[in-house]
Motif scaffolding. Structure first.
Motif, PDB file in Angstrom:
ATOM      1  N   LEU A  70       0.823  -1.224   0.000  1.00  0.00           N
ATOM      2  CA  LEU A  70       0.000   0.000   0.000  1.00  0.00           C
ATOM      3  C   LEU A  70       0.849   1.263   0.000  1.00  0.00           C
ATOM      4  O   LEU A  70       0.566   2.211  -0.730  1.00  0.00           O
ATOM      5  N   TRP A  71       1.940   1.292   0.809  1.00  0.00           N
ATOM      6  CA  TRP A  71       2.762   2.506   0.814  1.00  0.00           C
ATOM      7  C   TRP A  71       3.510   2.688  -0.501  1.00  0.00           C
ATOM      8  O   TRP A  71       3.754   3.805  -0.949  1.00  0.00           O
ATOM      9  N   THR A  72       3.846   1.566  -1.170  1.00  0.00           N
ATOM     10  CA  THR A  72       4.453   1.668  -2.504  1.00  0.00           C
ATOM     11  C   THR A  72       3.475   2.331  -3.467  1.00  0.00           C
ATOM     12  O   THR A  72       3.847   3.221  -4.234  1.00  0.00           O
ATOM     13  N   LEU A  73       2.184   1.933  -3.368  1.00  0.00           N
ATOM     14  CA  LEU A  73       1.152   2.537  -4.226  1.00  0.00           C
ATOM     15  C   LEU A  73       0.951   4.014  -3.895  1.00  0.00           C
ATOM     16  O   LEU A  73       0.720   4.830  -4.792  1.00  0.00           O
ATOM     17  N   VAL A  74       1.078   4.392  -2.608  1.00  0.00           N
ATOM     18  CA  VAL A  74       0.951   5.806  -2.217  1.00  0.00           C
ATOM     19  C   VAL A  74       2.059   6.620  -2.893  1.00  0.00           C
ATOM     20  O   VAL A  74       1.807   7.676  -3.473  1.00  0.00           O
ATOM     21  N   VAL A  75       3.288   6.093  -2.839  1.00  0.00           N
ATOM     22  CA  VAL A  75       4.420   6.821  -3.429  1.00  0.00           C
ATOM     23  C   VAL A  75       4.263   6.927  -4.951  1.00  0.00           C
ATOM     24  O   VAL A  75       4.450   8.006  -5.533  1.00  0.00           O
ATOM     25  N   ILE A  76       3.834   5.824  -5.595  1.00  0.00           N
ATOM     26  CA  ILE A  76       3.673   5.848  -7.066  1.00  0.00           C
ATOM     27  C   ILE A  76       2.574   6.841  -7.464  1.00  0.00           C
ATOM     28  O   ILE A  76       2.771   7.686  -8.349  1.00  0.00           O
ATOM     29  N   THR A  77       1.411   6.791  -6.785  1.00  0.00           N
ATOM     30  CA  THR A  77       0.328   7.712  -7.154  1.00  0.00           C
ATOM     31  C   THR A  77       0.705   9.149  -6.804  1.00  0.00           C
ATOM     32  O   THR A  77       0.349  10.070  -7.522  1.00  0.00           O
ATOM     33  N   GLY A  78       1.489   9.357  -5.717  1.00  0.00           N
ATOM     34  CA  GLY A  78       1.954  10.693  -5.369  1.00  0.00           C
ATOM     35  C   GLY A  78       2.819  11.268  -6.484  1.00  0.00           C
ATOM     36  O   GLY A  78       2.657  12.424  -6.898  1.00  0.00           O
ATOM     37  N   ARG A  79       3.710  10.416  -6.994  1.00  0.00           N
ATOM     38  CA  ARG A  79       4.612  10.843  -8.066  1.00  0.00           C
ATOM     39  C   ARG A  79       3.853  11.139  -9.361  1.00  0.00           C
ATOM     40  O   ARG A  79       4.252  11.961 -10.160  1.00  0.00           O
ATOM     41  N   LEU A  80       2.725  10.435  -9.546  1.00  0.00           N
ATOM     42  CA  LEU A  80       1.946  10.607 -10.787  1.00  0.00           C
ATOM     43  C   LEU A  80       1.121  11.894 -10.794  1.00  0.00           C
ATOM     44  O   LEU A  80       0.701  12.365 -11.850  1.00  0.00           O
ATOM     45  N   ILE A  81       0.904  12.513  -9.615  1.00  0.00           N
ATOM     46  CA  ILE A  81      -0.020  13.654  -9.509  1.00  0.00           C
ATOM     47  C   ILE A  81       0.230  14.717 -10.588  1.00  0.00           C
ATOM     48  O   ILE A  81      -0.692  15.079 -11.331  1.00  0.00           O
ATOM     49  N   PRO A  82       1.458  15.235 -10.722  1.00  0.00           N
ATOM     50  CA  PRO A  82       1.632  16.311 -11.715  1.00  0.00           C
ATOM     51  C   PRO A  82       1.521  15.842 -13.167  1.00  0.00           C
ATOM     52  O   PRO A  82       1.412  16.648 -14.077  1.00  0.00           O
TER      53      PRO A  82
END
Ligand code: HEM
Length: 169
Positions: free
Chosen positions: A149-161
């Motif tokens: 789950l935290w890996t997915l948080v980091v990936i989606t965070g990076r995708l935001i912009p």
């Protein structure tokens, strides 16, 4: 029930958001804090989860790893959350429309539920497993879920912009 857009518009017009927008340095500084906070919090969580999975520090009792890293992990999260909220306020109306941001919040909530389950259902009965190298299945599952789950948080965070929001130009 959807949250009225005007609430997010009010956030984006707040003095805090204005200060972030007007200063050339403020937003990158806050984003830098966001990255430092998540490097500490998620970084230490990954090490803790690898111990729960029996892949790291196998000879160290799990409760020692949990207790010694917990204050730093929580401190890192505090920095990540406060800086994240500031980043959110700065562009609230576009972020609430951003699927990467919304997915990230969902993964943060799921990771939070998993952490609470671990803390209040598993870690409260440590006698059964603290010194063991190979921990009980439920503990290993909680470690694996946290890692995923935290890996997915980091990936989606990076995708935001990178995710297009609003009408296609
Ligand atoms: C607690 C766990 C969190 C983690 C692990 C996390 C992780 C990340 C990561 C990896 C990025 C990309 C950074 C970059 O590309 O430079 C990011 C960006 C961002 N995060 Fe978080 N974040 C967390 C919490 C939050 C919260 C609670 C919010 C707001 C409610 C938030 C709002 C944002 C925003 C708005 C960005 C985009 C910044 C930009 O690219 O302009 N984050 N986050």
């Amino acid at each position: 029930m959807s949250i009225p857009l005007r609430w997010f518009e009010a956030l984006e017009q707040s003095p805090v958001a204005a200060a972030l927008a007007e200063s050339a340095l403020a937003y990158p500084l806050v984003e830098g804090l966001h990255l430092i906070g998540l490097a500490v919090s998620v970084g230490l969580l990954v090490l803790t989860d690898l111990r729960l999975l029996g892949l790291f520090l196998r000879e160290v009792p799990a409760d020692q790893v949990l207790h010694q890293l917990r204050p730093w992990t929580l401190g890192g999260f505090a920095v990540t959350f406060v800086s994240g909220l500031l980043l959110f306020i700065a562009s609230a109306t576009s972020l609430i429309d951003n699927p990467a941001f919304l997915l990230k919040l969902l993964f943060i909530v799921l990771a939070g539920i998993n952490a609470l389950y671990f803390e209040f259902r598993l870690a409260r009965r440590p006698t059964a497993w603290v010194a063991a190298v190979r921990l009980p299945t439920a503990v290993r599952y909680a470690g694996a879920a946290s890692l995923g789950l935290w890996t997915l948080v980091v990936i989606t965070g990076r995708l935001i912009p990178y995710v297009q929001t609003g009408p296609a130009s």
